[in-house]
Write an enzyme that holds these catalytic residues in place. Sequence first.
Site: not given
Length: 338
Positions: A65, A80, A234, A248
């Site tokens: 993330e 995130c 990403s 991202h």
Amino acid sequence: NSSVQFFEGVEKLLEIWFARTDGNTNQCDLRNIPRQKLENLLKIVRCEVISFMSNDNIDAYVLSESSMFVAQRRFILKTCGTTTPLQCLKPLLVLVQQYAGFDDVEDVFYSRKNFKRPDLQMSPHQAFEQEVALLDTFFENGSAYCMGAMNRDCWYLYTLNPLSGENNKKLHGGITEPDQTLEILMTELDPEVMSMFSREECATAAEATQKSGIEKLIPNMEVDDFLFDPCGYSMNGIMKNGCYMTIHITPEPEFSYVSFETNVPQTSYKDVISRVLETFQPGKFVLTVFANQTSSASQTPRELLKTSSFSEWMRRDIQFCRFKNYDLTYAFYSKFPS
Ligand code: PUT
């Protein structure tokens, strides 16, 4: 299509600069924290490392993330989804003292855009007030701000803002070496552009980086990119001098979101911002620029005040904050009045 599982692309961004009370930081380095310890830390945050690259000045991690960047005295964690970065503060501060040799925090920046679905977040991230309450238990002299329309698109920031006084000045005078950060947080993106960030359209991350034009946004970056299955993207980029960029992408049309961040110094960010907008074609975006007094970007507030539009993106609001040694510019632009 309500059958698509919602994903919160909006990141929580934590940047901490460390120091020593005796000023003697020669032997101190955050990169001395063992990898396994960092991975344990990320378990608390509810994410993991999926890729890594480094050079003499910076370690860059692509996470499940988002991203983490570790330099000599600056730690950046951007995550995130439903991650919980503030839950790792206590163990992080212990690790920093134990392995990196720093015994003081010079400055802290915790920021994020408003979530699309705050109700899906975990404690303390359901509300900025809760995040601030937790941060206040760690840091004296923290101040919390909301920039933009607090009932619509807005951006929250917590940073140290010490009272003046000899002791505070010496210990928490803030970062005096040139430093700047540009962030562009984009929503309602062009579905055709977003479709490139899926396995259906691109076989590899490198193909998505090249086809989309990401590779041309800032030259001379060593790139570590990742294309998720079935979609999502990403990337981290680093330069020999320690500068970084990170992007991202949550491409699903129902909740599309792209973030762009860099600390590459520029006397004007207009060209970089225009290239990012042309590449991703957002419906709207939040722009933030931090620049301290020694930064070559220190004229950014004046310049952005004069910039009422970027091509078809019209500025809807702009705000400025002057901190002890950083100027912050916040602005919100959209293609169509909302
Ligand atoms: N994200 C906060 C940036 C502060 C200046 N480097």
